[in-house]
Motif scaffolding. Structure first.
Motif, PDB file in Angstrom:
ATOM      1  N   VAL A  49       6.815 -26.307 -38.051  1.00 34.23           N
ATOM      2  CA  VAL A  49       8.249 -26.516 -38.234  1.00 34.23           C
ATOM      3  C   VAL A  49       8.488 -27.579 -39.295  1.00 34.23           C
ATOM      4  N   ALA A  50       9.290 -27.218 -40.316  1.00 31.41           N
ATOM      5  CA  ALA A  50       9.669 -28.176 -41.360  1.00 31.41           C
ATOM      6  C   ALA A  50      10.966 -28.891 -41.000  1.00 31.41           C
ATOM      7  N   ARG A  51      11.945 -28.159 -40.496  1.00 29.05           N
ATOM      8  CA  ARG A  51      13.243 -28.731 -40.094  1.00 29.05           C
ATOM      9  C   ARG A  51      13.753 -27.938 -38.902  1.00 29.05           C
ATOM     10  N   GLU A  52      14.559 -28.589 -38.081  1.00 28.24           N
ATOM     11  CA  GLU A  52      15.138 -27.883 -36.955  1.00 28.24           C
ATOM     12  C   GLU A  52      16.464 -28.512 -36.551  1.00 28.24           C
ATOM     13  N   HIS A  53      17.312 -27.698 -35.932  1.00 29.88           N
ATOM     14  CA  HIS A  53      18.579 -28.165 -35.389  1.00 29.88           C
ATOM     15  C   HIS A  53      18.784 -27.512 -34.029  1.00 29.88           C
ATOM     16  N   TYR A  54      19.182 -28.307 -33.067  1.00 38.54           N
ATOM     17  CA  TYR A  54      19.584 -27.754 -31.780  1.00 38.54           C
ATOM     18  C   TYR A  54      20.934 -27.075 -31.953  1.00 38.54           C
ATOM     19  N   ILE A  55      21.033 -25.814 -31.528  1.00 37.50           N
ATOM     20  CA  ILE A  55      22.266 -25.051 -31.682  1.00 37.50           C
ATOM     21  C   ILE A  55      23.136 -25.148 -30.437  1.00 37.50           C
ATOM     22  N   GLY A  56      22.534 -24.962 -29.288  1.00 39.96           N
ATOM     23  CA  GLY A  56      23.244 -24.892 -28.018  1.00 39.96           C
ATOM     24  C   GLY A  56      22.375 -24.121 -27.037  1.00 39.96           C
ATOM     25  N   HIS A  57      22.952 -23.711 -25.927  1.00 42.06           N
ATOM     26  CA  HIS A  57      22.225 -22.907 -24.948  1.00 42.06           C
ATOM     27  C   HIS A  57      22.675 -21.445 -25.042  1.00 42.06           C
ATOM     28  N   TRP A  58      21.701 -20.562 -25.166  1.00 37.52           N
ATOM     29  CA  TRP A  58      21.977 -19.134 -25.257  1.00 37.52           C
ATOM     30  C   TRP A  58      21.445 -18.462 -23.993  1.00 37.52           C
ATOM     31  N   SER A  59      22.339 -17.881 -23.216  1.00 40.54           N
ATOM     32  CA  SER A  59      21.964 -17.239 -21.943  1.00 40.54           C
ATOM     33  C   SER A  59      21.168 -18.176 -21.053  1.00 40.54           C
ATOM     34  N   GLY A  60      21.575 -19.446 -21.055  1.00 42.51           N
ATOM     35  CA  GLY A  60      20.948 -20.429 -20.182  1.00 42.51           C
ATOM     36  C   GLY A  60      19.725 -21.110 -20.742  1.00 42.51           C
ATOM     37  N   GLN A  61      19.277 -20.731 -21.948  1.00 43.53           N
ATOM     38  CA  GLN A  61      18.090 -21.337 -22.553  1.00 43.53           C
ATOM     39  C   GLN A  61      18.476 -22.101 -23.819  1.00 43.53           C
ATOM     40  N   ALA A  62      17.835 -23.243 -24.003  1.00 42.41           N
ATOM     41  CA  ALA A  62      18.073 -24.024 -25.216  1.00 42.41           C
ATOM     42  C   ALA A  62      17.667 -23.215 -26.435  1.00 42.41           C
ATOM     43  N   CYS A  63      18.456 -23.308 -27.497  1.00 48.25           N
ATOM     44  CA  CYS A  63      18.190 -22.522 -28.712  1.00 48.25           C
ATOM     45  C   CYS A  63      18.229 -23.442 -29.925  1.00 48.25           C
ATOM     46  N   PHE A  64      17.243 -23.271 -30.812  1.00 49.69           N
ATOM     47  CA  PHE A  64      17.106 -24.106 -32.002  1.00 49.69           C
ATOM     48  C   PHE A  64      17.123 -23.247 -33.265  1.00 49.69           C
ATOM     49  N   ALA A  65      17.732 -23.798 -34.306  1.00 50.18           N
ATOM     50  CA  ALA A  65      17.578 -23.246 -35.652  1.00 50.18           C
ATOM     51  C   ALA A  65      16.354 -23.913 -36.266  1.00 50.18           C
ATOM     52  N   VAL A  66      15.428 -23.108 -36.750  1.00 49.38           N
ATOM     53  CA  VAL A  66      14.137 -23.632 -37.210  1.00 49.38           C
ATOM     54  C   VAL A  66      13.821 -23.094 -38.604  1.00 49.38           C
ATOM     55  N   GLU A  67      13.375 -23.992 -39.460  1.00 48.10           N
ATOM     56  CA  GLU A  67      12.801 -23.573 -40.750  1.00 48.10           C
ATOM     57  C   GLU A  67      11.319 -23.902 -40.711  1.00 48.10           C
ATOM     58  N   ILE A  68      10.486 -22.886 -40.922  1.00 47.47           N
ATOM     59  CA  ILE A  68       9.043 -23.123 -40.891  1.00 47.47           C
ATOM     60  C   ILE A  68       8.528 -23.367 -42.299  1.00 47.47           C
TER      61      ILE A  68
END
Length: 272
Positions: A49-68
């Motif tokens: 992972v080069a960069r990441e952002h927490y987006i929110g919870h999707w269907s009860g699971q934490a979801c991240f935006a990730v650039e590899i």
């Protein structure tokens, strides 16, 4: 399905990811939701992972935006790296909005690495969605560009136009960015006048759509034709004409607000 009220978790175990590499979305072609990858996908593929952002919870699971990292290998037998456009019409609107949000957050972080006021290096702020400059304390929030998109009607007919930059024949409603000091209604009348040379009368708000190409918020309207002859500007608009619902040219899909405006008008005509 996207919960923005939940805080970011302390760990990444069992998290979901929207993954990008070199600005392209990485999609699992075997999945019904190809843009949503698991923590296991990242681990098994050894993607760094080069960069990441927490987006929110999707269907009860934490979801991240990730650039590899650019050097990470993508298994072409399973994954495809492409444009967000490839998701249009293939996934539910909520999934497309989730991927669009991820793309916008990563683009925003990439484009605001340095402060435009003092030139200092910026970091993701603690506790809020902002890029913070340590030296001068400037805070920069994700940029949203408001636009109007309008379907002009004359009785049953619709004014549809072909953008000069469309890669293939496609006829859509007119659209334009809201400028500083303008209301959405001012922009609508100005853009119609500039692009096709006609005046509109009554305006009716329809709805909005986030459009991550790259960061627009589209405000949809119906506008009644008032006067004037169609005169395309030939800069943005290659051609424009009146079309009846029974004889439409190729138009945008219903996954876009342009397609929704056209379909809604057609249904109104059919229900009379």
């Amino acid at each position: 399905m996207l919960d923005l009220d939940q805080p970011a978790p302390d760990h990444r175990q069992d998290a979901l990811h929207i993954v990008f590499q070199r600005g392209k979305l990485v999609m699992d072609m075997r999945s019904r939701e190809p843009c949503i990858l698991s923590d296991t996908d990242l681990a098994q593929n050894r993607w760094e992972v080069a960069r990441e952002h927490y987006i929110g919870h999707w269907s009860g699971q934490a979801c991240f935006a990730v650039e590899i990292q650019d050097i990470c290998d993508i298994d072409a037998m399973r994954y495809q790296a492409g444009s967000l456009y490839q998701l249009l019409g293939r996934v539910e609107d909520g999934v497309f909005a989730l991927a669009g949000r991820a793309a916008q957050l990563l683009d925003w972080q990439r484009d605001h690495r340095f402060c435009g006021r003092c030139g200092g290096q910026m970091q993701v702020a603690d506790g809020e969605r902002a890029m913070a400059c340590g030296p001068c304390k400037t805070l920069l929030y994700p940029r949203i560009s408001p636009c109007v998109i309008m379907l002009i009607t004359r009785g049953d007919e619709m004014l549809l136009a072909r953008n000069a930059r469309f890669p293939r024949p496609m006829y859509s409603s007119l659209a334009g960015f809201i400028e500083a000091g303008e209301s959405a209604e001012d922009t609508l009348r100005r853009e119609v006048r500039e692009e096709v040379g006609v005046e509109v009368g009554e305006i009716e708000y329809f709805g909005s759509q986030s459009w991550p190409f790259p960061n627009q918020l589209m405000l949809g309207y119906f506008a009644e034709y008032a006067s004037g002859e169609i005169t395309p500007d030939h800069d943005e608009i290659a051609e424009a004409n009146w079309y009846h619902p029974d004889d439409l040219p190729p138009v945008p899909p219903p996954s876009s607000i342009a397609g929704q405006l056209i379909q809604y008008h057609c249904r109104r005509i059919q229900s009379r």
